[in-house]
Every structure is written in structure tokens, then in C-alpha cells.
Write an enzyme that holds these catalytic residues in place. Structure first.
Site, PDB file in Angstrom:
ATOM      1  N   THR A 100       1.036  -1.199  -0.028  1.00 34.84           N
ATOM      2  CA  THR A 100       0.215   0.085   0.009  1.00 34.84           C
ATOM      3  C   THR A 100       0.842   1.257  -0.243  1.00 34.84           C
ATOM      4  O   THR A 100       1.582   1.806   1.148  1.00 34.84           O
ATOM      5  CB  THR A 100      -0.721   0.150   1.513  1.00 34.84           C
ATOM      6  OG1 THR A 100      -1.838  -0.915   1.184  1.00 34.84           O
ATOM      7  CG2 THR A 100      -1.912   1.396   1.064  1.00 34.84           C
ATOM      8  N   LYS A 175      -7.398   1.845  -2.930  1.00 34.35           N
ATOM      9  CA  LYS A 175      -6.743   1.472  -1.216  1.00 34.35           C
ATOM     10  C   LYS A 175      -7.639   2.874  -0.801  1.00 34.35           C
ATOM     11  O   LYS A 175      -8.318   2.493   1.060  1.00 34.35           O
ATOM     12  CB  LYS A 175      -6.359   0.730  -1.283  1.00 34.35           C
ATOM     13  CG  LYS A 175      -5.086   0.638   0.594  1.00 34.35           C
ATOM     14  CD  LYS A 175      -6.002  -0.818   0.836  1.00 34.35           C
ATOM     15  CE  LYS A 175      -5.717  -1.086   2.274  1.00 34.35           C
ATOM     16  NZ  LYS A 175      -4.393  -1.802   1.795  1.00 34.35           N
ATOM     17  N   LYS A 250      -0.609   4.953   8.495  1.00 34.55           N
ATOM     18  CA  LYS A 250       0.416   5.508   6.970  1.00 34.55           C
ATOM     19  C   LYS A 250      -1.163   5.558   5.732  1.00 34.55           C
ATOM     20  O   LYS A 250      -1.503   6.978   5.758  1.00 34.55           O
ATOM     21  CB  LYS A 250       0.856   4.000   7.622  1.00 34.55           C
ATOM     22  CG  LYS A 250       1.444   3.294   5.590  1.00 34.55           C
ATOM     23  CD  LYS A 250       1.564   2.424   5.310  1.00 34.55           C
ATOM     24  CE  LYS A 250       2.614   2.451   4.195  1.00 34.55           C
ATOM     25  NZ  LYS A 250       2.417   1.047   3.501  1.00 34.55           N
TER      26      LYS A 250
END
Length: 305
Positions: A100, A175, A250
Site C-alpha cells: 500500500t 485502497k 499510514k
């Protein structure tokens, strides 16, 4: 023979952390030859225990591989890895990055791979360690249609839902948008439980109502932030992480970067990013992201004093 007719048998897997190791193990169980590498010896050993072949380096892992999968912490790690390994792969090899990372970094990775005569997909995942172990991850994939078709049999082994989201970087875009929804909704659910406590309403009563009413969402029904209503939720294990707060911080940071770069008005997303950053830097460093309810409860107590 077109790229979609290629038979993948040997897979290089780079990055055997909490997510990568069980993903690689599922490929081994599906009878793929997995040649694995990780900078951490213990992680590499875990891959070998699961049946992967240990490579002495990332370059060795990709040499002769039919397809390369990477699962790394950040964009800089992926870009650095690709700089090292692209020259060792056969021309036209398909690289699938499941990390990611920032959308801009993902597009840079595509450009780097394609500039060296390779093909590329960005394919971040959702589902956490439990999903990685069970082979029930959701893959969000960006890149070309032929490349997607070639990677699909392997992604189906590791996940239960695979979505081709569009061109390069689209998987990462999906995402971070999904996890912005998740972060904001977890804060909203947590605030509602803290409010319920102040009003004398039990956790179970609120859950029984909201889980079958308009307040229903994944953060409530699957990852409920208070002990009791959902026995499998981390709240019943003292918030030991399924999806750790630092990972949420994050992902929300990546979403916040995209929000600012795009000039998007996303007040809740930006505030959620700030809250999770603070939580992850403190008590949340080793906790599930749902543990933020305890911070909200403590802050509410201070405000009431």
C-alpha cells in the site's frame, strides 16, 4: 503466444512480513513454485517453513521467475527494489506490487517497470492478517487488462475478491479511498459508544439497534470497538491488532496527501488522519486501530472535569 496465454509456475515473492508470508504460503499450497526473499532472516525462515524456496537476494529470487510479487512497507522501498531487480528479470516479466503506497509512487513504479521492458500491476489488499492467512483478501488492481488476466489465477488463490479498478495507480486509489471510509467510520462508531456510555446505554443495546439499523457498518458489525457484542473483535483481546493503528495512520496519511494534492474538501478524512497519527505515535503503536475508542473515552473524561 499472447501474455494472457502464459502459464505461470515460478513466482518470486519479495517481502515476507505479517501479510506477505501467509500470502506466499497460499501460493505454495496451490502448487506454485515460490522463490522468496526478505531482508529479515526470521521472516525468510518463516517463508521456507511454509514451503517456499529461499533466495539469497531479491535479484536471485526474480531471475528466471514467471511473475514477481512484492509486499513492502512504503513507496520508497518498492522503487528501490525495482531499481535493483528489473535488470535481472526476463523481458516482459509481470511485476505485481501488493504494497500500500502513494498513488503517485505507484504510477512511478509502473513507469519504471515499463521503461525497463517489464509489465506491472499495482494490487494492494484489504483483509488484514486474518484474510491473508485464510486466502480471503480483497485485491484492488490497477494496470492493463491483459496483465490483470494473467495475474488473476494467483490473486484468486490469495483472495476471495479481485477487482480491476482501472489504469496504473487505480488499485492504490481504491485502497486509500476505502480506508478513509474505514478510518472515519471507526471514529464515528467509537464516539457513539462513548456517548452511549455517558447516557447510561449499554454496549449491547446500542449494538443490537445500530447493527440492524442505519448505523450498520463494518467498523461496528465486524470490528466492534468495545468488548462484548462481537466476540471475534480485537476489543475482546485487549486490542491486539488485526489491523494495527500504525497501518491505519499510514493509509490515512496517504489519503490525506491525495486529498491535498487534488484540492478535495475532505474535512473528516483529514481530521481522521490527524487523530490516527497521534494515536499511533502513542499508546496505539501496538494496538488495533479500533482501540482509538479508549482515547476518545479518556478525552471525554478530561473534558467533563
Amino acid at each position: 503466444m499472447s501474455s494472457t496465454d502464459k502459464k505461470v509456475s515460478t513466482v518470486a515473492f519479495i517481502g515476507l512480513g505479517h501479510m506477505g508470508a501467509p500470502m506466499a504460503a497460499n501460493l505454495v499450497r496451490a502448487e506454485y513454485t515460490v522463490r522468496a526473499f526478505d531482508l529479515v532472516p526470521a521472516a525468510l525462515e518463516a517463508g521456507v517453513t511454509a514451503g517456499a524456496e529461499a533466495a539469497a537476494s531479491a535479484v536471485e529470487a526474480v531471475t528466471g521467475a514467471d511473475l514477481v510479487i512484492s509486499m513492502l512497507p512504503a513507496g520508497r522501498h518498492v522503487l528501490g527494489l525495482y531499481e535493483d531487480i528489473l535488470g535481472a528479470a526476463r523481458p516482459g516479466t509481470l511485476f505485481v506490487d501488493c504494497s500500500t503506497i502513494d498513488v503517485a509512487d505507484a504510477r512511478a513504479v509502473h513507469a519504471l517497470a515499463e521503461g525497463r521492458g517489464m509489465r506491472c500491476l499495482d494490487a494492494p489488499v484489504s483483509g488484514g492478517v486474518v484474510g491473508a492467512e485464510a486466502g480471503t483478501l480483497t485485491f484492488m488492481v490497477g494496470g492493463g487488462g491483459e496483465e490483470f488476466a494473467e495475474a488473476l489465477p494467483l490473486l484468486d488463490v490469495m483472495g476471495k475478491k479481485v477487482v480491476h479498478c482501472g489504469a496504473a495507480g487505480s488499485g492504490q486509489a481504491a485502497k486509500i479511498c476505502n480506508n478513509m471510509i474505514l478510518g472515519v467510520s471507526m471514529i464515528a462508531v467509537s464516539e457513539a459508544f462513548v456517548l452511549a456510555e455517558s447516557l447510561g446505554l449499554s454496549h449491547q443495546a446500542l449494538y443490537d439497534v445500530a447493527s440492524t439499523a442505519s448505523g450498520q457498518c463494518w467498523a461496528l458489525s465486524v470490528n466492534c470497538p468495545v468488548p462484548g457484542p462481537v466476540p471475534a473483535s480485537p476489543a475482546n483481546r485487549d486490542y491486539r491488532p488485526g489491523f494495527g493503528a500504525p497501518l491505519m495512520a499510514k493509509d490515512l496519511g496517504l489519503a490525506a496527501n491525495a486529498v491535498r494534492a487534488g484540492g478535495v474538501h475532505a474535512e473528516l478524512g483529514l481530521r481522521a488522519a490527524e487523530m490516527y497519527a497521534a494515536y499511533a505515535e502513542g499508546r496505539g503503536a501496538d494496538e488495533d486501530f479500533s482501540g482509538i475508542v479508549r482515547v476518545l473515552r479518556e478525552d471525554s473524561g478530561k473534558a467533563a472535569e
